[in-house]
Design an enzyme around this catalytic site. Structure first.
Site, PDB file in Angstrom:
ATOM      1  N   PRO A 105       0.722  -1.225  -0.002  1.00 56.01           N
ATOM      2  CA  PRO A 105      -0.095  -0.012   0.026  1.00 56.01           C
ATOM      3  C   PRO A 105       0.740   1.194  -0.004  1.00 56.01           C
ATOM      4  O   PRO A 105       1.699   1.441   0.576  1.00 56.01           O
ATOM      5  CB  PRO A 105      -0.782  -0.156   1.325  1.00 56.01           C
ATOM      6  N   ASN A 106       0.296   2.241  -0.616  1.00 59.58           N
ATOM      7  CA  ASN A 106       1.046   3.503  -0.659  1.00 59.58           C
ATOM      8  C   ASN A 106       2.074   3.732  -1.743  1.00 59.58           C
ATOM      9  O   ASN A 106       2.538   4.858  -2.025  1.00 59.58           O
ATOM     10  CB  ASN A 106       1.354   4.112   0.578  1.00 59.58           C
ATOM     11  N   ARG A 156       6.094  11.184  -2.771  1.00 62.10           N
ATOM     12  CA  ARG A 156       5.813  11.111  -1.492  1.00 62.10           C
ATOM     13  C   ARG A 156       7.232  10.931  -0.646  1.00 62.10           C
ATOM     14  O   ARG A 156       8.046  10.068  -0.789  1.00 62.10           O
ATOM     15  CB  ARG A 156       4.982   9.654  -1.211  1.00 62.10           C
ATOM     16  N   TYR A 161      11.947   8.189   0.826  1.00 55.93           N
ATOM     17  CA  TYR A 161      11.678   7.034  -0.257  1.00 55.93           C
ATOM     18  C   TYR A 161      12.601   7.222  -1.316  1.00 55.93           C
ATOM     19  O   TYR A 161      12.382   6.621  -2.400  1.00 55.93           O
ATOM     20  CB  TYR A 161      10.218   6.879  -0.426  1.00 55.93           C
ATOM     21  N   ASN A 191       7.499  -6.172  -1.140  1.00 50.83           N
ATOM     22  CA  ASN A 191       7.741  -5.095  -0.195  1.00 50.83           C
ATOM     23  C   ASN A 191       6.060  -4.809   0.055  1.00 50.83           C
ATOM     24  O   ASN A 191       5.591  -4.174  -0.442  1.00 50.83           O
ATOM     25  CB  ASN A 191       8.124  -3.900  -0.940  1.00 50.83           C
ATOM     26  N   ALA A 207       3.233  -0.932   4.463  1.00 50.97           N
ATOM     27  CA  ALA A 207       2.603  -1.045   5.795  1.00 50.97           C
ATOM     28  C   ALA A 207       2.235  -2.335   6.519  1.00 50.97           C
ATOM     29  O   ALA A 207       2.173  -2.625   7.444  1.00 50.97           O
ATOM     30  CB  ALA A 207       1.357   0.140   5.962  1.00 50.97           C
ATOM     31  N   HIS A 251       3.898  -4.895   9.174  1.00 53.00           N
ATOM     32  CA  HIS A 251       3.442  -4.901  10.621  1.00 53.00           C
ATOM     33  C   HIS A 251       2.129  -5.142  11.128  1.00 53.00           C
ATOM     34  O   HIS A 251       2.164  -5.218  12.452  1.00 53.00           O
ATOM     35  CB  HIS A 251       3.975  -3.355  10.921  1.00 53.00           C
ATOM     36  N   ASP A 270       0.120 -15.760   6.659  1.00 53.87           N
ATOM     37  CA  ASP A 270      -0.513 -17.020   6.443  1.00 53.87           C
ATOM     38  C   ASP A 270      -0.482 -17.320   4.885  1.00 53.87           C
ATOM     39  O   ASP A 270      -0.483 -18.473   4.762  1.00 53.87           O
ATOM     40  CB  ASP A 270      -2.034 -17.122   7.240  1.00 53.87           C
ATOM     41  N   GLU A 287      11.868 -10.568   1.382  1.00 57.88           N
ATOM     42  CA  GLU A 287      11.033  -9.553   1.764  1.00 57.88           C
ATOM     43  C   GLU A 287      11.914  -8.102   1.464  1.00 57.88           C
ATOM     44  O   GLU A 287      13.114  -8.141   1.860  1.00 57.88           O
ATOM     45  CB  GLU A 287      11.037  -9.625   3.382  1.00 57.88           C
ATOM     46  N   HIS A 318      12.682  -3.666   1.756  1.00 61.48           N
ATOM     47  CA  HIS A 318      12.136  -2.571   2.119  1.00 61.48           C
ATOM     48  C   HIS A 318      13.120  -1.326   1.729  1.00 61.48           C
ATOM     49  O   HIS A 318      14.168  -1.420   1.415  1.00 61.48           O
ATOM     50  CB  HIS A 318      12.285  -2.445   3.765  1.00 61.48           C
ATOM     51  N   SER A 356      13.123   1.933   2.735  1.00 65.92           N
ATOM     52  CA  SER A 356      13.797   2.635   3.755  1.00 65.92           C
ATOM     53  C   SER A 356      14.430   1.535   4.631  1.00 65.92           C
ATOM     54  O   SER A 356      13.951   0.504   4.601  1.00 65.92           O
ATOM     55  CB  SER A 356      12.866   3.702   4.301  1.00 65.92           C
ATOM     56  N   ARG A 392      13.385   3.873  11.730  1.00 63.01           N
ATOM     57  CA  ARG A 392      12.112   4.615  11.915  1.00 63.01           C
ATOM     58  C   ARG A 392      11.310   4.473  13.005  1.00 63.01           C
ATOM     59  O   ARG A 392      11.756   4.104  14.040  1.00 63.01           O
ATOM     60  CB  ARG A 392      11.383   4.233  10.615  1.00 63.01           C
ATOM     61  N   ARG A 413       7.758   0.027  13.401  1.00 64.00           N
ATOM     62  CA  ARG A 413       8.093  -0.430  12.039  1.00 64.00           C
ATOM     63  C   ARG A 413       9.275  -1.573  12.086  1.00 64.00           C
ATOM     64  O   ARG A 413       9.608  -2.167  11.043  1.00 64.00           O
ATOM     65  CB  ARG A 413       8.746   0.573  11.021  1.00 64.00           C
TER      66      ARG A 413
END
Lengths: 150, 150, 150, 150, 150, 150, 150, 150, 150, 150, 150, 150
Positions: L11-12, L19, L24, L75, L78, L81, L88, L99, L101, L103, L108, L112
């Site tokens: 998301p985002n 942003r 980022y 990635n 949000a 977390h 699952d 995985e 990320h 940043s 942070r 996070r």
């Protein structure tokens, strides 16, 4: 008969405007009080304003408000986080109260996140600078109107 | 020579009886004090009673008790949970003290479970309404008798 | 023009020397103050000394120091651990302050390890008995010298 | 008809007086019981006294008290901190109970500060040596008197 | 006979002045050492200075100080927070020690707030830049003088 | 006169050898007891062995050991983590005790890491299977020898 | 062929006997080592003894033991609580190890209760003074015997 | 040009008025929206109102508000406590937002005290029933006025 | 051959129906047992029912079930939260067990949320009043059927 | 001029391949180093590789890299979780660093989840076996390229 | 009129049987649903079954059940631990609900132990594989019967 | 046959580049995707890229990847977390995942730092800006190569 609201400023707020402007803005307490009074006049309610740096005085001012004031708008400042006596005074007198904070307490040190009174007041307004008082006053007025309606 | 006991009431207890009766009962502080005095007379001890909403006054009243009072019966109310200064005053003066609470503090908000003085007093009585004072006084008297015996 | 330093003693320190000598030594506050004054004279700075058992008075004494004192040496005693109002007063006035403690607070009860002001003062001196004040004063003087140099 | 009070001593209290005198004093359980009985006689109430080292026996003794005893004075000793079954027995039978402790549990190991029954009893008396029982008995008697009055 | 004081600098302090100036200032270790030596001369005490990045060396340097040095002034830097071995060395040798920190450790990362040695030293000085060493030295000297007096 | 040692097995140990062999091995309690007795004979001490699944019985067995046994070797099994009464019995009787565990309690569920008696016994042996008893016995014997020497 | 056991003493143990006798006794490391060697001779095993104040050396000594020693008896002292590297060395080399502590670590500072190696060794012996080493050695020998049997 | 404010209602608010009236009052969402619109008209601002039970939709509605709305008044309801995605959307778009809650979240379950957005909004209004939206709107308007002034 | 199931009721359940009806309903244990037996008959399984207030007895009843019962349905009541011995008995005997609770333990005191056996039983049924036993019995039956199928 | 990268292996990595293959794989450190060198050659950067079991050596190797290396790729192994000195060395020298871990530290003991350096390095690569080094190297190279572009 | 029960399957349950068979068994969701329908027919109740991977859809499905279904049997799967919106939907609609889990959530990762809905449902069934649904259905039916009786 | 890798953006991330550039970077998602595709072509693997703001869609995209993709580079932004459903889904489909990320999540907000998927993926790459995707892709490719070799 006109509604009476007691506005209480907690410790160090006498330095408002002189103190940490990035946190609290540049209006002095004097100027904030004038805005409060002007908004009150406009809304037709009476306000009395009180500032103290002493926990005991704040407690006794609340005791003295019983039977006289219809609501309290209170910014307990540092006492928010440390004064069980203030909490007990609000519980004891049972005058409907609105808690206000100038800065957004959730953006600051973790210990400022705990309010010892937030669950004994009607509600909380936090983060809008001196306008938090205006919003708190308006909240108190709306609250009294709803009771009259209800 | 007669024993002298100082009884201290903490903040908001001036409202006793007027305030949260389901929590604290309907006796006023005045009435409670009369019961305390009557019990003291019956037991042949002298009592002096003091109420304050100011932490600093409570601290200084304890300072002033040195060399004059044989024991203190104290209900620090809200200060129980927030005043290290009170703790230090009791430690400094070393007058034997009994901590009393009108309500059962273990049935209330979690933060009321922590007493900052419970480990510097002789013992604690909690939950018996205004009778907590009578029991506290009796505890102080028994305590002084045992010392005389011992 | 001579530097001016305000020295503040917190609650219960009026009993110094009479109270818990194994913790705080046998010098009275009077004697400690004379040492402070003598050290100040020797170093050519002016000191004013103030003791209070009232949080509100301590807060207002700091407010009143703005524009008059160059530094504060403060032993907040019990207020170290409980007074957010004191923290806010130091933040608001922004007078450089040195926090001192007579006993080594890290050897005592866990709640004495948390200082609410340690991160808003310049530095902390703890554990050297009444000499903590002398060291605190010297720290304040060195700090002012460095600023002049810098 | 005379009031009946059940006095319960928890585990290890059979060793009272023989055990850790600096913590619990030098009176034996026998001697403490005689004081309890003498005080009860003086106040005109009937007492029955019971000691056990078995959690199950304590639970069943409380069950058996329903309809027979007007109040319980209980020193659960070690079970204070570990027995949910005891808590449930007190909840189930709903006989008004007074919790007593010989030593001041707030001066001891941290795990002794948690009582699993303190919020289901009327109140707590802690720290007055064997006199804690006398005070507990008196608390129970005052409690019954207030109910009669009320 | 002249007093001897051992000054110990912990890991990474060899980079002092080159490293994070906003945190630690711009004086190099060399320059700080010269200030220490000059202050010692002025006060008539002898100092020996030692820097290491190795925990084992620090431990052994303290062992070797037994019977030779009257006091230790130590800035354990990173080892403050991680070395139980250092704590044990100070406990074992029992040489009176003063803990110093250049930066105010209470303004930094939370893990820097925990010192593993603060309760086994005489006292702590923190936050005055390189002057923390001067104050630490003075603390050690005053401490030795008081012992002579006492 | 021969030394007498009481060996106590806690709850569920009657199933030893039948139960979770990967955790506790395949020796039955009977076989372990024979090893204990044989080792005791070899070392010239007398042992008495006792198993119980009842906390109250364990407490009373320890009470009964006063004046009769010189030391206790105890594997409290599940009671290790839940019995304050056991702790109080050991404190009350003050017989030197050695705590033993068959499995390495630090490799198991987190709640098994907390022992309520480890700080009131002389020492602890954990993780060596049934040999933990042999080592515990030997620890008790060495402990008695050192006292004789000392 | 004779079994070989490596005995490792951690930091500050070189001061044994000179250091905190109420905690660690009055035997020097030299004397303890002689007892270890004499017990080993008696039991027909070979021991090599090593002391270090350096974590890196301890790690490398364990590396070097692979293929040469049948078991390790280790008192990591302060490293018990701070060295993940030690834990990894024991995991990596997989030599069966016995953890020993002279003092009862459960009676001391809370941070001494956490051992970073207790769940990677076979078992732990704690609290029997220098005899902890003798018991650790015996544990290692019994452990090797059981493997031969098994 | 007229100010545009986006009002967002979170999950389950479509049931408002039908649901837990003691917690949320008896006004339906429809009625609340009409009050919001009427207040907006009176103040001369334009509002758009949006309700969703889907976190993804709420996130995308905020994305879509960039460049179109001057402020957001948001009651994230349950998402307040669980949605980092919502927090990131507010951070990413940087539209000034006011957080409102109908009930006083400080009087409810502990997990409702944690807001994942409270430190990324301008301020928070909580506890005034449906009037919280009116106060939130007014807060947004005052906030925009101050920026124009500033 | 018919399946045999052991049903165990923990402490205070002998008071069922007499005790806290809002929590546990008004059926007595006698009546609940009759329902259990009737359901068992209907399903063609044999049940034996056992109630005890003694942890030791519960442990030994489970020991005695080895080789005799195919499954256990257990409501450990207060022991759920305090008995590691019960957990160990279930682990040791390895009889498949179903944990049942009359009240919904998640709606009660926080300490009732921790079950010491929930991760060693097959599954848990909680909150359906006396029907929890019927559901637990059915769960045990289905579980045995699936094993037969599997 | 060619970029220079320092690759640091922490404690116990000298045993790589010999140690816990299910955790760390079967490649020896020698073989991993050859892969690192070959990848570096292919990418046209220079690498120097260093392994140590000593925290002090690691710290000093980083100090020595100032002005010579453009980036550090570091697998601090056990020191990740225990060395504030390493953190301070990275902070002090300010050489851009990449933290790598062979195993996925999030699948292991809880204490391995805390890295004392993760917030002072540029980024972290974890869980890809020896390829973590290759990825770390590539990360360092990309990072340097971006800076050149930027 | 026949009872209507809504059965809700949470996220990832569409993969049932294909996914982690040691945790969830080998029956597909299709097969489980057939069992549910067959059991419902047998008991004379109507069921409707719904699976979703979207929190918002689950919330809205519960909203839509108001006035139509007599009970809900819900396995919220992952949402159990993360969805306050689900909790609020159940609170808002007040349809009696039974929470079911296929695996025993108490044997799994710690975060699976916290259910955000367990205190707003009637009861919980956990750990019996797909039979948890059958038991949940039966619980719902018994619950409705008791209400009819009561 | 060419390897297929699914790249998922949470998301985002559709706002990337627009942003919080200091967090980022300034590359848009479009540009990042082109870099990913170009790197994939260069390495001879096929990629498919997917962005969503809906947890349910992300879960279902992973379900749909079974049998089609050889690896996932994800990635979760949000959802890292807050989403147990995502965890699952990864567990259920068992497709090897990396995985990533953008940043460095360790620099942070504290919340996070907790990733709900880090222990169910192969490994994690964090902190290298958009290059984290390139490194994640390379990690996936190396991982597949090693499996082919192994």
């Amino acid at each position: 008969m006109r509604r009476k609201i007691l506005v209480i400023h907690g410790p160090n707020l006498n330095l408002l405007g002189l103190r940490e402007p990035e946190q609290y803005g540049t209006l002095t307490l004097e100027e904030v009080n004038r805005r409060i009074e002007s908004f009150a006049r406009e809304k037709g309610v009476e306000v009395e304003i009180f500032q103290t740096n002493h926990e005991g005085e704040m407690v006794e001012r609340i005791h003295g408000a019983m039977g006289i004031f219809d609501a309290i708008v209170i910014n307990p400042a540092a006492f928010t986080h440390t004064s069980v006596a203030l909490r007990d005074a609000l519980l004891a007198t049972a005058i409907p109260a609105v808690e206000v904070h100038i800065s957004n307490i959730h953006k600051r040190e973790p210990f400022r996140r705990r309010s010892l009174i937030s669950d004994v007041v009607v509600g909380q307004v936090s983060g809008f600078g001196p306008d938090s008082y205006i919003l708190g006053l308006m909240a108190a007025i709306l609250m009294m109107e709803r009771r009259d309606e209800g």
